[in-house]
Design a protein around this motif. Structure first.
Motif, mmCIF file in Angstrom:
data_model
loop_
_atom_site.group_PDB
_atom_site.id
_atom_site.type_symbol
_atom_site.label_atom_id
_atom_site.label_comp_id
_atom_site.label_asym_id
_atom_site.label_seq_id
_atom_site.Cartn_x
_atom_site.Cartn_y
_atom_site.Cartn_z
ATOM 1 N N ASN A 71 44.421 38.981 50.619
ATOM 2 C CA ASN A 71 43.321 39.880 50.269
ATOM 3 C C ASN A 71 43.353 40.355 48.808
ATOM 4 O OD1 ASN A 71 40.998 40.912 51.223
ATOM 5 N ND2 ASN A 71 41.892 42.838 51.960
ATOM 6 N N THR A 72 43.732 39.472 47.908
ATOM 7 C CA THR A 72 43.771 39.845 46.484
ATOM 8 C C THR A 72 42.348 39.826 45.914
ATOM 9 O OG1 THR A 72 43.931 37.579 45.701
ATOM 10 C CG2 THR A 72 46.018 38.666 46.204
ATOM 11 N N GLN A 73 42.195 40.397 44.725
ATOM 12 C CA GLN A 73 40.892 40.395 44.049
ATOM 13 C C GLN A 73 40.428 38.947 43.822
ATOM 14 O OE1 GLN A 73 38.869 42.810 43.618
ATOM 15 N NE2 GLN A 73 37.381 41.494 42.564
ATOM 16 N N LEU A 74 41.374 38.083 43.388
ATOM 17 C CA LEU A 74 41.045 36.671 43.146
ATOM 18 C C LEU A 74 40.562 36.008 44.446
ATOM 19 C CD1 LEU A 74 41.056 34.135 41.323
ATOM 20 C CD2 LEU A 74 43.445 33.799 41.960
ATOM 21 N N GLY A 75 41.254 36.306 45.539
ATOM 22 C CA GLY A 75 40.889 35.758 46.842
ATOM 23 C C GLY A 75 39.477 36.178 47.231
ATOM 24 N N LYS A 76 39.164 37.460 47.005
ATOM 25 C CA LYS A 76 37.819 37.964 47.357
ATOM 26 C C LYS A 76 36.755 37.235 46.546
ATOM 27 C CE LYS A 76 39.389 42.526 48.535
ATOM 28 N NZ LYS A 76 39.753 43.752 47.876
ATOM 29 N N GLU A 77 37.040 37.024 45.257
ATOM 30 C CA GLU A 77 36.049 36.363 44.391
ATOM 31 C C GLU A 77 35.874 34.896 44.786
ATOM 32 O OE1 GLU A 77 36.139 37.120 40.054
ATOM 33 O OE2 GLU A 77 37.570 38.699 40.578
ATOM 34 N N ALA A 78 37.004 34.234 45.127
ATOM 35 C CA ALA A 78 36.950 32.790 45.420
ATOM 36 C C ALA A 78 36.302 32.486 46.776
ATOM 37 C CB ALA A 78 38.363 32.209 45.379
ATOM 38 N N LYS A 79 36.483 33.405 47.743
ATOM 39 C CA LYS A 79 36.089 33.114 49.134
ATOM 40 C C LYS A 79 34.621 32.712 49.273
ATOM 41 C CE LYS A 79 36.764 34.747 53.854
ATOM 42 N NZ LYS A 79 35.686 33.948 54.383
ATOM 43 N N SER A 80 33.724 33.428 48.624
ATOM 44 C CA SER A 80 32.295 33.143 48.833
ATOM 45 C C SER A 80 31.952 31.736 48.325
ATOM 46 C CB SER A 80 31.432 34.192 48.139
ATOM 47 O OG SER A 80 31.791 34.255 46.784
ATOM 48 N N TYR A 81 32.559 31.329 47.221
ATOM 49 C CA TYR A 81 32.316 29.970 46.708
ATOM 50 C C TYR A 81 32.865 28.942 47.692
ATOM 51 C CZ TYR A 81 31.476 32.187 42.163
ATOM 52 O OH TYR A 81 30.997 32.953 41.150
ATOM 53 N N MET A 82 34.099 29.185 48.152
ATOM 54 C CA MET A 82 34.754 28.205 49.028
ATOM 55 C C MET A 82 33.995 28.036 50.340
ATOM 56 S SD MET A 82 38.675 29.251 48.303
ATOM 57 C CE MET A 82 39.485 28.055 49.355
ATOM 58 N N ASP A 83 33.597 29.153 50.947
ATOM 59 C CA ASP A 83 32.895 29.075 52.231
ATOM 60 C C ASP A 83 31.567 28.350 52.092
ATOM 61 O OD1 ASP A 83 34.975 30.332 53.395
ATOM 62 O OD2 ASP A 83 34.014 32.276 53.666
ATOM 63 N N ALA A 84 30.989 28.365 50.890
ATOM 64 C CA ALA A 84 29.701 27.698 50.684
ATOM 65 C C ALA A 84 29.879 26.257 50.208
ATOM 66 C CB ALA A 84 28.893 28.493 49.671
ATOM 67 N N GLY A 85 31.124 25.830 50.032
ATOM 68 C CA GLY A 85 31.373 24.456 49.578
ATOM 69 C C GLY A 85 31.194 24.286 48.074
ATOM 70 N N GLN A 86 31.104 25.408 47.353
ATOM 71 C CA GLN A 86 30.925 25.358 45.893
ATOM 72 C C GLN A 86 32.276 25.388 45.189
ATOM 73 O OE1 GLN A 86 27.768 25.673 44.293
ATOM 74 N NE2 GLN A 86 26.868 25.390 46.296
ATOM 75 N N LEU A 87 32.270 25.039 43.912
ATOM 76 C CA LEU A 87 33.504 25.161 43.139
ATOM 77 C C LEU A 87 33.652 26.597 42.642
ATOM 78 C CD1 LEU A 87 33.612 21.927 40.934
ATOM 79 C CD2 LEU A 87 34.664 22.365 43.153
ATOM 80 N N VAL A 88 34.893 27.052 42.612
ATOM 81 C CA VAL A 88 35.195 28.373 42.034
ATOM 82 C C VAL A 88 35.075 28.207 40.506
ATOM 83 C CG1 VAL A 88 37.006 30.134 41.857
ATOM 84 C CG2 VAL A 88 36.751 28.819 43.976
ATOM 85 N N PRO A 89 34.523 29.221 39.798
ATOM 86 C CA PRO A 89 34.341 29.043 38.342
ATOM 87 C C PRO A 89 35.646 28.673 37.619
ATOM 88 C CG PRO A 89 33.207 31.007 39.107
ATOM 89 C CD PRO A 89 33.978 30.494 40.283
ATOM 90 N N ASP A 90 35.499 27.800 36.624
ATOM 91 C CA ASP A 90 36.657 27.266 35.880
ATOM 92 C C ASP A 90 37.629 28.340 35.399
ATOM 93 O OD1 ASP A 90 35.712 24.747 36.255
ATOM 94 O OD2 ASP A 90 35.218 24.340 34.153
ATOM 95 N N THR A 91 37.105 29.442 34.858
ATOM 96 C CA THR A 91 37.994 30.462 34.275
ATOM 97 C C THR A 91 38.985 30.985 35.313
ATOM 98 O OG1 THR A 91 36.171 31.973 34.669
ATOM 99 C CG2 THR A 91 36.580 31.348 32.372
ATOM 100 N N LEU A 92 38.492 31.216 36.542
ATOM 101 C CA LEU A 92 39.377 31.745 37.598
ATOM 102 C C LEU A 92 40.418 30.705 37.993
ATOM 103 C CD1 LEU A 92 36.859 33.500 40.043
ATOM 104 C CD2 LEU A 92 38.249 34.535 38.251
ATOM 105 N N VAL A 93 39.983 29.445 38.118
ATOM 106 C CA VAL A 93 40.895 28.379 38.567
ATOM 107 C C VAL A 93 41.982 28.136 37.518
ATOM 108 C CG1 VAL A 93 41.030 26.026 39.445
ATOM 109 C CG2 VAL A 93 38.877 27.236 39.566
ATOM 110 N N VAL A 94 41.548 28.041 36.265
ATOM 111 C CA VAL A 94 42.482 27.679 35.199
ATOM 112 C C VAL A 94 43.568 28.757 35.036
ATOM 113 C CG1 VAL A 94 42.661 27.364 32.701
ATOM 114 C CG2 VAL A 94 40.862 26.192 33.970
ATOM 115 N N GLU A 95 43.149 30.013 35.094
ATOM 116 C CA GLU A 95 44.135 31.093 34.927
ATOM 117 C C GLU A 95 45.168 31.043 36.061
ATOM 118 O OE1 GLU A 95 42.345 34.950 34.320
ATOM 119 O OE2 GLU A 95 44.304 35.875 34.746
#
Ligand code: AMP
Length: 243
Positions: A71-95
């Motif tokens: 339940n981290t902040q990163l997890g909360k931000e990533a979840k909506s993209y993942m559940d929709a089959g979208q890519l998580v934005p590059d900045t979040l992934v790269v960091e």
């Protein structure tokens, strides 16, 4: 006077030795990238390859799922993209990825599963690795219709991320992981509409990486529709040929 020159000599010697050992460390670093559409077997193969090559298996999808579990902040931000089959934005992934590869276990190299997934990510990675790292990119080739059939029956372990298939590779005990006894579940992103979207995203954003790495001469194609043992053998042979 003599002592001063001696001291200077040792300082210079120390400098040369440390620069050389840094260079050696980078040169002996091996980074293996597994490319392929979602559901092409990257995760399953990466678990085996990681053991054989003694390199940590780094899956950005697993890192996100761990963040969601915690339940981290990163997890909360990533979840909506993942559940929709979208890519998580590059900045979040790269960091997140750079933080992971800076851990001591990755000093001699690592095996990437699910990264890079966009040209932007590949370019950032290339800059980070520089020229001295040995880069091997393996592309698992699997047709879309096979991906659909696989996703439909796929079960994933909540604990260790091992994957099974209801018909072709069932667990020994129903709904329980053979490796760690964790609970098996169907990932929300394995649902049919999500798989369709993930494949659309793959073809538009990730497939261009094939040409990107082909141009750099570091790409090897591996037939990914064969039985897992055959795919594993082909991957290992390809890696050994490059080493
Ligand atoms: P995977 O387990 O590799 O199939 O990844 C599951 C989901 O995590 C993907 O569908 C994306 O939403 C997200 N994800 C994983 N890796 C990346 C990446 N390199 N770039 C963007 N999103 C990613």
């Amino acid at each position: 006077m003599m002592n001063k020159w001696l001291l200077l000599f040792f300082i210079v010697l120390l400098g040369v030795v440390s620069v050389n050992s840094e260079e050696l460390e980078t040169r002996s670093k091996k980074v293996v990238i597994l490319l392929g559409p979602p559901g092409s077997g990257k995760g399953t193969q990466a678990i085996r390859l990681s053991k054989s090559l003694n390199l940590p298996h780094i899956s950005t999808g697993d890192l996100f799922r761990e963040n969601i579990r915690q339940n981290t902040q990163l997890g909360k931000e990533a979840k909506s993209y993942m559940d929709a089959g979208q890519l998580v934005p590059d900045t979040l992934v790269v960091e997140m990825l750079f933080d992971r590869v800076s851990k001591p276990d990755a000093i001699k190299g690592y095996l990437l599963d699910g990264f890079p997934r966009t040209l932007g990510q590949a370019e950032v990675l290339e800059k980070k690795l520089g020229k001295e790292v040995q880069l091997i990119v393996l592309n698992l080739q699997v047709e879309d219709r096979v991906i659909f059939a696989r996703a439909e029956g796929r079960l994933t372990c909540r604990q260790c991320s091992a994957t099974y298939h209801r018909e072709t590779a069932p667990p020994k005990v129903d709904a329980q992981c053979d490796r760690c006894s964790g609970e098996l579940y169907q990932r929300p992103d394995d649902a049919l509409p999500v798989v369709q979207e993930r494949l659309r995203v793959y073809h538009s954003q990730t497939a261009p990486l094939i040409e990107y790495y082909e141009k750099r001469g570091s790409l090897i194609h591996i037939p990914g529709e064969n039985p897992p043992d055959t795919v594993y053998r082909d991957l290992m042979q390809a890696i050994q040929r490059q080493s």
